[in-house]
Design an enzyme around this catalytic site. Structure first.
Site, mmCIF file in Angstrom:
data_model
loop_
_atom_site.group_PDB
_atom_site.id
_atom_site.type_symbol
_atom_site.label_atom_id
_atom_site.label_comp_id
_atom_site.label_asym_id
_atom_site.label_seq_id
_atom_site.Cartn_x
_atom_site.Cartn_y
_atom_site.Cartn_z
ATOM 1 N N HIS A 1 28.308 32.010 34.643
ATOM 2 C CA HIS A 1 27.030 32.165 35.336
ATOM 3 C C HIS A 1 26.060 31.031 34.957
ATOM 4 C CE1 HIS A 1 28.946 36.018 36.107
ATOM 5 N NE2 HIS A 1 29.069 36.158 34.805
ATOM 6 N N HIS B 1 32.170 35.196 28.720
ATOM 7 C CA HIS B 1 31.396 36.179 29.492
ATOM 8 C C HIS B 1 31.081 37.385 28.616
ATOM 9 C CE1 HIS B 1 32.006 34.738 33.763
ATOM 10 N NE2 HIS B 1 32.880 33.978 33.105
ATOM 11 N N GLU C 1 35.560 38.773 27.896
ATOM 12 C CA GLU C 1 34.380 39.627 28.000
ATOM 13 C C GLU C 1 34.080 40.030 26.557
ATOM 14 O OE1 GLU C 1 32.860 39.923 30.714
ATOM 15 O OE2 GLU C 1 34.213 40.119 32.431
ATOM 16 N N GLU D 1 23.347 38.026 30.469
ATOM 17 C CA GLU D 1 24.679 37.547 30.123
ATOM 18 C C GLU D 1 24.720 36.019 30.160
ATOM 19 O OE1 GLU D 1 27.768 38.432 32.937
ATOM 20 O OE2 GLU D 1 29.190 37.222 31.786
HETATM 21 ZN ZN LIG Z 1 30.322 37.263 33.594
#
Ligand SMILES: [Zn+2]
Length: 266
Positions: free
Chosen positions: A53, A145, A222, A90
């Site tokens: 992102h 992430h 993650e 995030e």
């Molecule tokens: Zn992400």
């Protein structure tokens, strides 16, 4: 069960990439007693880091919503990513960890290629992120992430690629690297394996550009579940972010040397 908000959809029309992080090449002064650069454990190695992102994605839905072909289907160019209950994003977490990791790797002699070099831009598209790392001929790469799972869920998950053509030659290596990353997170940080996603902290994904299009060994991590208060407190702490960077560094060294993951010193 959405990992990282990377939803896949089906309409047409791929768009051009816009912002591209400049590769970072820098040398670090040698610590005393000054080993030669070639004696550093990651000398001559290239590592790709993709902090998922970007902080400016919230401001430009027209850009990030364009559809790009991920090798299996169309998906959004990028997404905003998730956030904690207090608004900690995030995108910010991903970039903070990536920055610590970049510094650690450079100190060990590596050349580091980042897909973005700030947290105030937009994009680039997930396809471009994959291309930047492929074009750099990275020896190994990591997509960073944090998840937006159920509020009661905790823990990290390592996402590994599924053979689809472009990535066929790096599946086995990516799985080995994934095993190293999983071991290192457990050794270096208090974050547990996910209790809601994947099995024993690992899952295969065939719907993400970063994994479908990679031609270098790569996994997506993650690192925790942002909506969960316990995970969110960890994810926001500088000490945890630095532990995570040390874990990823240990996993990268293990993978590139073929040795088991070394635990924290002391
Ligand atoms: Zn992400």
């Amino acid at each position: 069960m959405a990992a990282c908000g990377c939803a896949a959809t089906a309409p047409p029309a791929a768009g051009p990439a816009r912002s591209v992080g400049a590769p970072s090449h820098s040398a670090t002064p040698s610590p005393s007693p000054s080993p030669s650069p070639s004696s550093l454990p990651l000398a001559g190695r290239i590592v790709g880091i993709d902090p998922g992102h970007n902080g400016g994605n919230f401001s430009d839905p027209g850009y990030i919503d364009q559809q790009v072909w991920n090798g299996q289907e169309y998906e959004d160019c990028d997404t905003t990513g998730t956030e904690a209950a207090d608004g900690f994003t995030e995108a910010s977490f991903n970039f903070d960890v990536a920055t610590y990791l970049q510094a650690d790797l450079i100190a060990l002699g590596a050349t580091v290629v980042m897909t973005r070099d700030s947290n105030d831009g937009v994009g680039p598209c997930v396809t471009t992120r994959a291309q930047i790392i492929n074009d750099a001929h990275a020896d190994v790469a990591l997509d960073i992430h944090a998840d937006g799972g159920p509020v009661t869920g905790r823990g990290f998950t390592v996402l590994e690629p599924v053979a689809d053509g472009p990535n066929d030659t790096v599946i086995t290596a990516s799985q080995q690297f994934g095993a190293d990353v999983r071991s290192a997170i457990l050794l270096y940080t208090p974050m547990p394996e996910s209790d809601y996603y994947g099995t024993d902290g690992v899952i295969s994904r065939d719907d993400l550009a970063g994994l479908n299009l990679t031609t270098v060994p790569k996994v997506l991590v993650e690192c925790g579940n942002m909506p969960n208060p316990t995970d969110a407190a960890l994810l926001q702490s500088t000490s945890f972010q630095q532990q995570l960077a040390k874990a990823f560094t240990a996993a990268i060294i293990a993978f590139l040397t073929g040795q088991p993951v070394s635990g924290p010193a002391g």
